[in-house]
Design a protein around this motif. Structure first.
Motif, PDB file in Angstrom:
ATOM      1  N   TYR A  23      44.362  55.119  46.430  1.00  0.00           N
ATOM      2  CA  TYR A  23      42.928  54.840  46.593  1.00  0.00           C
ATOM      3  C   TYR A  23      42.094  56.115  46.677  1.00  0.00           C
ATOM      4  O   TYR A  23      40.932  56.124  46.260  1.00  0.00           O
ATOM      5  CB  TYR A  23      42.706  53.922  47.806  1.00  0.00           C
ATOM      6  CG  TYR A  23      43.316  52.564  47.578  1.00  0.00           C
ATOM      7  CD1 TYR A  23      42.917  51.785  46.484  1.00  0.00           C
ATOM      8  CD2 TYR A  23      44.326  52.060  48.391  1.00  0.00           C
ATOM      9  CE1 TYR A  23      43.501  50.553  46.221  1.00  0.00           C
ATOM     10  CE2 TYR A  23      44.915  50.823  48.141  1.00  0.00           C
ATOM     11  CZ  TYR A  23      44.503  50.086  47.056  1.00  0.00           C
ATOM     12  OH  TYR A  23      45.086  48.866  46.797  1.00  0.00           O
ATOM     13  N   GLN A  45      39.217  52.344  52.292  1.00  0.00           N
ATOM     14  CA  GLN A  45      40.518  51.775  51.927  1.00  0.00           C
ATOM     15  C   GLN A  45      41.630  52.806  52.150  1.00  0.00           C
ATOM     16  O   GLN A  45      42.706  52.484  52.646  1.00  0.00           O
ATOM     17  CB  GLN A  45      40.484  51.309  50.463  1.00  0.00           C
ATOM     18  CG  GLN A  45      41.672  50.471  50.051  1.00  0.00           C
ATOM     19  CD  GLN A  45      41.767  49.148  50.796  1.00  0.00           C
ATOM     20  OE1 GLN A  45      40.748  48.581  51.176  1.00  0.00           O
ATOM     21  NE2 GLN A  45      42.972  48.674  51.021  1.00  0.00           N
ATOM     22  N   GLU A  48      42.341  52.881  55.748  1.00  0.00           N
ATOM     23  CA  GLU A  48      43.066  51.662  56.153  1.00  0.00           C
ATOM     24  C   GLU A  48      44.555  51.783  55.844  1.00  0.00           C
ATOM     25  O   GLU A  48      45.403  51.375  56.636  1.00  0.00           O
ATOM     26  CB  GLU A  48      42.498  50.424  55.432  1.00  0.00           C
ATOM     27  CG  GLU A  48      41.253  49.895  56.088  1.00  0.00           C
ATOM     28  CD  GLU A  48      41.103  48.380  55.926  1.00  0.00           C
ATOM     29  OE1 GLU A  48      41.887  47.767  55.173  1.00  0.00           O
ATOM     30  OE2 GLU A  48      40.191  47.846  56.554  1.00  0.00           O
ATOM     31  N   GLU A  49      44.861  52.327  54.666  1.00  0.00           N
ATOM     32  CA  GLU A  49      46.278  52.454  54.292  1.00  0.00           C
ATOM     33  C   GLU A  49      47.012  53.410  55.234  1.00  0.00           C
ATOM     34  O   GLU A  49      48.158  53.149  55.614  1.00  0.00           O
ATOM     35  CB  GLU A  49      46.416  52.907  52.836  1.00  0.00           C
ATOM     36  CG  GLU A  49      45.828  51.956  51.806  1.00  0.00           C
ATOM     37  CD  GLU A  49      46.397  50.540  51.860  1.00  0.00           C
ATOM     38  OE1 GLU A  49      47.431  50.319  52.506  1.00  0.00           O
ATOM     39  OE2 GLU A  49      45.782  49.641  51.268  1.00  0.00           O
ATOM     40  N   SER A  89      44.074  47.929  41.360  1.00  0.00           N
ATOM     41  CA  SER A  89      44.197  47.804  42.825  1.00  0.00           C
ATOM     42  C   SER A  89      44.768  46.455  43.224  1.00  0.00           C
ATOM     43  O   SER A  89      45.646  46.376  44.094  1.00  0.00           O
ATOM     44  CB  SER A  89      42.824  47.960  43.496  1.00  0.00           C
ATOM     45  OG  SER A  89      42.280  49.211  43.212  1.00  0.00           O
ATOM     46  N   GLU A  93      48.125  45.684  45.277  1.00  0.00           N
ATOM     47  CA  GLU A  93      48.188  44.923  46.535  1.00  0.00           C
ATOM     48  C   GLU A  93      49.155  43.739  46.435  1.00  0.00           C
ATOM     49  O   GLU A  93      49.815  43.396  47.419  1.00  0.00           O
ATOM     50  CB  GLU A  93      46.801  44.449  46.955  1.00  0.00           C
ATOM     51  CG  GLU A  93      45.889  45.560  47.443  1.00  0.00           C
ATOM     52  CD  GLU A  93      46.451  46.341  48.640  1.00  0.00           C
ATOM     53  OE1 GLU A  93      47.210  45.772  49.443  1.00  0.00           O
ATOM     54  OE2 GLU A  93      46.135  47.544  48.743  1.00  0.00           O
ATOM     55  N   GLU A 129      43.630  41.657  52.042  1.00  0.00           N
ATOM     56  CA  GLU A 129      43.605  42.738  51.051  1.00  0.00           C
ATOM     57  C   GLU A 129      43.445  42.164  49.634  1.00  0.00           C
ATOM     58  O   GLU A 129      42.585  42.604  48.872  1.00  0.00           O
ATOM     59  CB  GLU A 129      44.910  43.563  51.120  1.00  0.00           C
ATOM     60  CG  GLU A 129      45.077  44.387  52.364  1.00  0.00           C
ATOM     61  CD  GLU A 129      44.340  45.725  52.300  1.00  0.00           C
ATOM     62  OE1 GLU A 129      43.109  45.715  52.485  1.00  0.00           O
ATOM     63  OE2 GLU A 129      44.992  46.757  52.099  1.00  0.00           O
TER      64      GLU A 129
END
Ligand code: FEO
Length: 168
Positions: A23, A45, A48-49, A89, A93, A129
């Motif tokens: 990302y 993002q 968050e990861e 993306s 996911e 997600e």
């Protein structure tokens, strides 16, 4: 913790760090399009990861399992369009969801109830997600003119990072 599950979780926490870089590279691409809202959204993002990786690391430490940090391939840095960024993306996911489901399967096989309880957070998170990316794909497809994209970009500028590890 059982070695097979500890190894599988260790692989996943490294994949979360790899996802963060996926990302971050996308953020670099959208910056070249002048879309500051999308840039912000992908930056969140990224955070968050890393928070997902940290959540796994904290669990491993709590269970007395050894965390090993590994390297990975370069992420993809170039894309055909904004739409392609989000299509890639979503595919990414869906792959993460498969990996989380596999961890859950191993935890069930081992009757490791602590891991089952812990992994449920990730099962729920993956629903969100995938939904986030699918909705953005739908919106990008809907906005056919520059005006629509301008407003969507402004919308995404409002996303803020909420650390899931601080909510416990
Ligand atoms: Fe950590 Fe986007 O899954």
């Amino acid at each position: 913790m059982n070695k097979k599950l500890a190894d599988a979780i260790n692989t996943q926490l490294n994949y979360e760090i790899e996802s963060a870089h996926v990302y971050l590279a996308m953020q670099g691409y959208v910056a070249t399009l002048g879309l500051e809202g999308f840039e912000n959204w992908l930056g969140i993002q990224y955070q968050e990861e890393l928070a997902h990786a940290k959540k796994f690391i904290m669990f491993m430490n709590e269970r007395g399992a050894r965390v090993e940090i590994r390297g990975f391939e370069n992420p993809r840095n170039d894309f055909e369009s904004l739409l392609e960024v989000f299509e890639v993306s979503l595919k990414h996911e869906k792959g993460v969801t498969d990996r989380i489901n596999n961890l859950m399967k191993i935890a069930h096989e081992l009757n490791d109830y602590a891991s089952i309880s812990f992994l449920q957070w990730f099962v729920d998170e993956q629903v969100e997600e995938e939904d986030n990316f699918q909705k953005l794909i739908d919106k990008i497809k809907m906005v056919s003119d520059g005006g629509g994209l301008y407003h969507l970009d402004k919308d995404l500028a409002t996303r803020v990072f909420v650390d899931p590890n601080a909510q416990q």
